[in-house]
Write a protein that holds these residues in place. Structure first.
Motif, mmCIF file in Angstrom:
data_model
loop_
_atom_site.group_PDB
_atom_site.id
_atom_site.type_symbol
_atom_site.label_atom_id
_atom_site.label_comp_id
_atom_site.label_asym_id
_atom_site.label_seq_id
_atom_site.Cartn_x
_atom_site.Cartn_y
_atom_site.Cartn_z
ATOM 1 N N ASP A 1 -6.603 -2.152 -5.260
ATOM 2 C CA ASP A 1 -7.312 -0.572 -4.914
ATOM 3 C C ASP A 1 -7.461 -0.288 -6.733
ATOM 4 O O ASP A 1 -8.820 -0.087 -7.109
ATOM 5 C CB ASP A 1 -7.253 0.598 -3.657
ATOM 6 C CG ASP A 1 -7.995 -0.832 -2.358
ATOM 7 O OD1 ASP A 1 -8.780 -1.462 -2.371
ATOM 8 O OD2 ASP A 1 -6.786 -0.306 -1.653
ATOM 9 N N ARG B 1 -5.375 5.659 1.591
ATOM 10 C CA ARG B 1 -4.144 4.629 1.854
ATOM 11 C C ARG B 1 -4.608 3.364 0.391
ATOM 12 O O ARG B 1 -5.589 2.797 1.010
ATOM 13 C CB ARG B 1 -3.523 4.142 3.173
ATOM 14 C CG ARG B 1 -2.686 2.877 2.774
ATOM 15 C CD ARG B 1 -1.501 2.598 3.889
ATOM 16 N NE ARG B 1 -0.975 4.042 4.710
ATOM 17 C CZ ARG B 1 0.478 3.544 3.732
ATOM 18 N NH1 ARG B 1 1.033 2.752 3.233
ATOM 19 N NH2 ARG B 1 0.927 4.203 4.961
ATOM 20 N N ASP C 1 -3.932 -0.002 -1.928
ATOM 21 C CA ASP C 1 -3.082 -0.899 -2.556
ATOM 22 C C ASP C 1 -2.998 -1.142 -4.068
ATOM 23 O O ASP C 1 -4.623 -0.089 -4.547
ATOM 24 C CB ASP C 1 -3.162 -2.461 -2.183
ATOM 25 C CG ASP C 1 -4.165 -3.054 -1.951
ATOM 26 O OD1 ASP C 1 -4.886 -2.908 -2.169
ATOM 27 O OD2 ASP C 1 -4.651 -3.638 -1.062
ATOM 28 N N SER D 1 1.139 -1.853 0.112
ATOM 29 C CA SER D 1 -0.236 -0.286 -0.363
ATOM 30 C C SER D 1 1.003 1.015 -0.416
ATOM 31 O O SER D 1 2.092 1.121 0.336
ATOM 32 C CB SER D 1 -0.807 -0.042 1.441
ATOM 33 O OG SER D 1 -0.137 0.217 2.604
#
Length: 418
Positions: free
Chosen positions: A95, A90, A92, A83
């Motif tokens: 995402d 935040r 990763d 991440s």
């Protein structure tokens, strides 16, 4: 109309389609274009993520932000779950892929007037041809990304099998064909026979993790990176001895998916140290400039454009335009030099095609049709490597960028019947 969305999430380009009246119907995801560049840009000033052509435009306009391309190549690697803070969140990389897919979903729903809760996604036969564990993890990563994007269910279809379905009409009954799908990150193959009906027999599929970005990388390392100091002698801090500049920075700078990770202070400091002790400081000064001004993707686009130029009929003197390093500077790409540098990769693709036949116990002499799809299938060195291995096959070029999504759209009508 099918309520399942067919999605071709590609390394370089993505597309979506549905089945209407037994035929594929592709949905415009960006203006009137049928494909969408698989790229995102986190705009630091506007504090939002943009994607597709707008992402590339923001990069080339010099907007402040972070550009990412080749996200598909990260599937199955540890980087997917690392991440980082982007625009105050935040995230990763699952995402980030999920947000790209969510936007594809939203645009497809707007274009079709249908709400999609299910997806039929294309996938390479092998995400990672040399590591079964990574291959399985890549599929798990992509499945999770679809769920985070808002799909309740997702099923997968091998990309060359989707292309076979889309190209069945170019065969006569009994024809034996090999799909040659050269994408941005992988090369995939499906051997199939036309049954004389609307159905086909899939006899075997195979894949290898070599694609268009690998050809870009090979050209960049051979032609561009020496201009930045790759292979240059570096003086020791004490004494007159020298050592060769470490390859790591240059290898990463030539790799689409790794470029965004090079702009941190540690890499910039390392480049400045190399320039300080370089025997040829002007070359290393270019490396420092590329990192300080974040020109890595500009160079990658230039290499890709040079590759395309070199494979465009009628272009006599293809070049890589590197004006970002020196005004109006170009690096020539002679045909013989290109063949020498890229034939090794093309031969590996040819060997993978032959391995596909081994899975079905079929000889290369029996194949009477080669169907090329995928943007990188247009490369002359690839066609030569394949045609030499299948001497009795007639070449057919399917829709380079949409053959896979056409097949996925067709298959979406019954993807969840069982």
């Amino acid at each position: 109309m099918s309520a399942t969305l067919g999605i071709d999430f590609g390394t370089s380009n993505s597309a979506a389609g549905i089945c209407v009246g037994g035929k594929p119907h592709l949905l415009g995801l960006e203006a009137d274009a049928q494909t969408l560049p698989t790229a995102v840009f986190f705009d630091f000033e506007a504090r939002k993520m943009v994607l597709g052509a707008r992402a590339s435009e923001a990069l080339l306009a010099g907007d402040e932000g972070r550009y990412m391309r080749g996200l598909k190549s990260l599937l199955g690697t540890r980087l997917m779950r690392e991440s980082r803070v982007l625009l105050g969140e935040r995230l990763d990389f699952i995402d980030i892929v999920a947000r790209f897919l969510a936007e594809v979903k939203a645009r497809a729903e707007t274009a079709s007037g249908v709400a999609f809760s299910r997806a039929l996604s294309g996938r390479p036969v092998r995400f990672h041809s040399a590591d079964a564990g990574r291959d399985a993890q890549a599929l798990a990563d992509l499945t999770e990304a679809y769920h985070r994007a808002g799909f309740d269910d997702v099923r997968f279809m091998n990309e060359p099998e989707a292309a076979a379905l889309a190209n069945r009409d170019v065969l006569a009954p009994g024809d034996l064909a090999l799909i040659v799908d050269i994408g941005g990150g992988t090369s995939d193959f499906t051997l199939f026979r036309q049954k004389g009906t609307s159905e086909i027999d899939i006899l075997g599929s195979y894949g290898v993790r070599i694609g268009g970005t690998d050809f870009d990388r090979r050209l960049s390392i051979a032609r561009v990176m020496p201009q930045l100091g790759m292979g240059s002698p570096i003086r020791h801090a004490f004494g007159d001895d020298t050592h060769v500049a470490p390859n790591a920075i240059f290898n990463d700078l030539a790799t689409w998916s790794k470029i965004p990770f090079l702009y941190g202070p540690d890499t910039r400091k390392a480049a400045a140290e190399l320039e300080k002790f370089a025997v040829h400081p002007k070359r290393l000064a270019r490396l420092v400039k590329v990192l300080e001004e974040e020109l890595g993707h500009d160079l990658a686009f230039a290499v890709e454009a040079g590759k395309i130029m070199a494979n465009t009929p009628g272009v006599a003197d293809p070049v890589i335009k590197v004006g970002m390093l020196k005004p109006r500077a170009t690096l020539p790409l002679p045909a013989d030099w290109m063949t020498a540098k890229l034939s090794g990769l093309a031969d590996q693709i040819g060997e993978a095609a032959e391995a596909t036949l081994d899975t079905a116990d079929v000889s290369s002499q029996e194949v009477n049709k080669l169907i090329f799809v995928g943007g990188s299938s247009l490369m002359q060195v690839v066609e030569q490597a394949l045609c030499s291995r299948f001497p009795n096959a007639q070449v057919h070029r399917g829709a380079a960028l949409t053959a896979i999504v056409d097949g996925l759209a067709l298959a979406s009508a019954h993807a969840f019947d069982s």
